[in-house]
Design a protein around this motif. Structure first.
Motif, PDB file in Angstrom:
ATOM      1  N   PHE A   1      27.307 -17.337   0.100  1.00 42.46           N
ATOM      2  CA  PHE A   1      26.356 -18.438  -0.012  1.00 42.46           C
ATOM      3  C   PHE A   1      25.107 -18.045  -0.779  1.00 42.46           C
ATOM      4  N   GLY A   2      24.835 -16.763  -0.932  1.00 44.48           N
ATOM      5  CA  GLY A   2      23.674 -16.301  -1.693  1.00 44.48           C
ATOM      6  C   GLY A   2      22.432 -16.170  -0.834  1.00 44.48           C
ATOM      7  N   SER A   3      21.536 -15.294  -1.259  1.00 46.44           N
ATOM      8  CA  SER A   3      20.381 -14.949  -0.433  1.00 46.44           C
ATOM      9  C   SER A   3      19.388 -16.098  -0.285  1.00 46.44           C
ATOM     10  N   ARG A   4      19.170 -16.910  -1.327  1.00 45.00           N
ATOM     11  CA  ARG A   4      18.188 -17.995  -1.205  1.00 45.00           C
ATOM     12  C   ARG A   4      18.623 -19.007  -0.155  1.00 45.00           C
ATOM     13  N   LEU A   5      19.897 -19.367  -0.165  1.00 45.20           N
ATOM     14  CA  LEU A   5      20.396 -20.340   0.801  1.00 45.20           C
ATOM     15  C   LEU A   5      20.413 -19.737   2.199  1.00 45.20           C
ATOM     16  N   ILE A   6      20.841 -18.492   2.320  1.00 46.40           N
ATOM     17  CA  ILE A   6      20.854 -17.823   3.621  1.00 46.40           C
ATOM     18  C   ILE A   6      19.430 -17.713   4.159  1.00 46.40           C
ATOM     19  N   GLU A   7      18.465 -17.386   3.315  1.00 47.64           N
ATOM     20  CA  GLU A   7      17.064 -17.316   3.743  1.00 47.64           C
ATOM     21  C   GLU A   7      16.589 -18.655   4.286  1.00 47.64           C
ATOM     22  N   ASP A   8      16.891 -19.726   3.556  1.00 40.66           N
ATOM     23  CA  ASP A   8      16.434 -21.042   3.968  1.00 40.66           C
ATOM     24  C   ASP A   8      17.075 -21.454   5.292  1.00 40.66           C
ATOM     25  N   VAL A   9      18.377 -21.269   5.414  1.00 34.74           N
ATOM     26  CA  VAL A   9      19.070 -21.609   6.650  1.00 34.74           C
ATOM     27  C   VAL A   9      18.563 -20.732   7.800  1.00 34.74           C
ATOM     28  N   SER A  10      18.383 -19.449   7.542  1.00 38.25           N
ATOM     29  CA  SER A  10      17.876 -18.534   8.574  1.00 38.25           C
ATOM     30  C   SER A  10      16.493 -18.962   9.046  1.00 38.25           C
ATOM     31  N   SER A  11      15.663 -19.387   8.119  1.00 39.42           N
ATOM     32  CA  SER A  11      14.321 -19.834   8.466  1.00 39.42           C
ATOM     33  C   SER A  11      14.384 -21.059   9.382  1.00 39.42           C
ATOM     34  N   ARG A  12      15.262 -21.983   9.060  1.00 39.24           N
ATOM     35  CA  ARG A  12      15.397 -23.187   9.886  1.00 39.24           C
ATOM     36  C   ARG A  12      15.973 -22.840  11.263  1.00 39.24           C
ATOM     37  N   LEU A  13      16.913 -21.907  11.298  1.00 41.11           N
ATOM     38  CA  LEU A  13      17.467 -21.469  12.584  1.00 41.11           C
ATOM     39  C   LEU A  13      16.401 -20.772  13.423  1.00 41.11           C
ATOM     40  N   PHE A  14      15.531 -20.024  12.764  1.00 40.79           N
ATOM     41  CA  PHE A  14      14.438 -19.364  13.471  1.00 40.79           C
ATOM     42  C   PHE A  14      13.513 -20.408  14.091  1.00 40.79           C
ATOM     43  N   ASP A  15      13.280 -21.508  13.360  1.00 41.37           N
ATOM     44  CA  ASP A  15      12.470 -22.591  13.902  1.00 41.37           C
ATOM     45  C   ASP A  15      13.120 -23.180  15.154  1.00 41.37           C
ATOM     46  N   GLN A  16      14.451 -23.328  15.139  1.00 40.74           N
ATOM     47  CA  GLN A  16      15.171 -23.811  16.323  1.00 40.74           C
ATOM     48  C   GLN A  16      15.010 -22.822  17.475  1.00 40.74           C
ATOM     49  N   PHE A  17      15.078 -21.530  17.162  1.00 39.06           N
ATOM     50  CA  PHE A  17      14.900 -20.509  18.185  1.00 39.06           C
ATOM     51  C   PHE A  17      13.527 -20.651  18.839  1.00 39.06           C
ATOM     52  N   THR A  18      12.474 -20.818  18.035  1.00 41.20           N
ATOM     53  CA  THR A  18      11.126 -20.874  18.605  1.00 41.20           C
ATOM     54  C   THR A  18      10.960 -22.104  19.508  1.00 41.20           C
ATOM     55  N   GLU A  19      11.556 -23.228  19.131  1.00 44.60           N
ATOM     56  CA  GLU A  19      11.493 -24.427  19.974  1.00 44.60           C
ATOM     57  C   GLU A  19      12.196 -24.166  21.304  1.00 44.60           C
TER      58      GLU A  19
END
Length: 185
Positions: free
Chosen positions: A125-143
């Motif tokens: 999937f490439g690093s830019r897409l993985i970074e973006d998805v990971s960032s959004r998943l991290f936001d879910q984690f914090t909630e």
């Protein structure tokens, strides 16, 4: 494929309560999408699984997590995780360093730096897409973590991660940056 995620966020709970959870993987794992601890080897070594579904690709990793640093005075923790795809088609590793500090208003600031390395199908999937998805998943984690600390049961605890809609949002975000548009335009 390697990527690094750095996030700082604030939770509306006192430092000691936050640290009690952050320093115990068994208390935090319900907020990590798709993750389960399967065995505690000793007080610093665990075995577990992470199941991911990203678009048409699914992966299930089995591996180990080690608490390399656990400093109760500075409220710092460093975890290292390594796992192999259950089908033998890839691997993943992660180093996470987190630090919590009390703020004047009684809340707690948490700073995390996570380095992720993925091989196999998910790496395509490439690093830019993985970074973006990971960032959004991290936001879910914090909630989820905030809910857990408030005494509420996390809604998605223990469920396998399905990041299809996150991939769609990630693609839109990456494409927008590529074509010079801002998110939301």
């Amino acid at each position: 494929m390697k990527t690094t995620i750095e996030k700082t966020y604030t939770v509306r709970q006192p430092l000691e309560k936050v640290w009690t959870y952050l320093s115990d993987p068994a208390k935090v794992v319900p907020c990590v999408p798709g993750a389960q601890l399967t065995e505690q080897l000793d007080e610093r070594h665990y075995r577990g699984t992470v199941t991911l579904k990203v678009g048409p690709v699914s992966a299930s990793y089995k591996g180990e997590i080690t608490i390399e640093t656990l400093d109760h005075e500075t409220h710092t923790i460093q975890l290292v995780g390594k796992g192999l795809d259950a089908r033998g088609k890839g691997s993943a590793s992660m180093t996470m360093r987190g630090q919590a500090r009390a703020l004047d208003d009684g809340t707690t600031e948490i700073t995390n730096r996570i380095e992720i390395s993925v091989t196999g199908m998910l790496a395509q999937f490439g690093s830019r897409l993985i970074e973006d998805v990971s960032s959004r998943l991290f936001d879910q984690f914090t909630e989820c973590f905030e809910s857990l600390l408030a005494g509420e049961a996390p809604e998605d605890a223990g469920q396998a991660l399905s990041a299809g809609s996150l991939i769609k949002e990630g693609i839109k975000s990456v494409a927008g940056r590529f074509f010079g548009k801002k998110e939301g335009e």
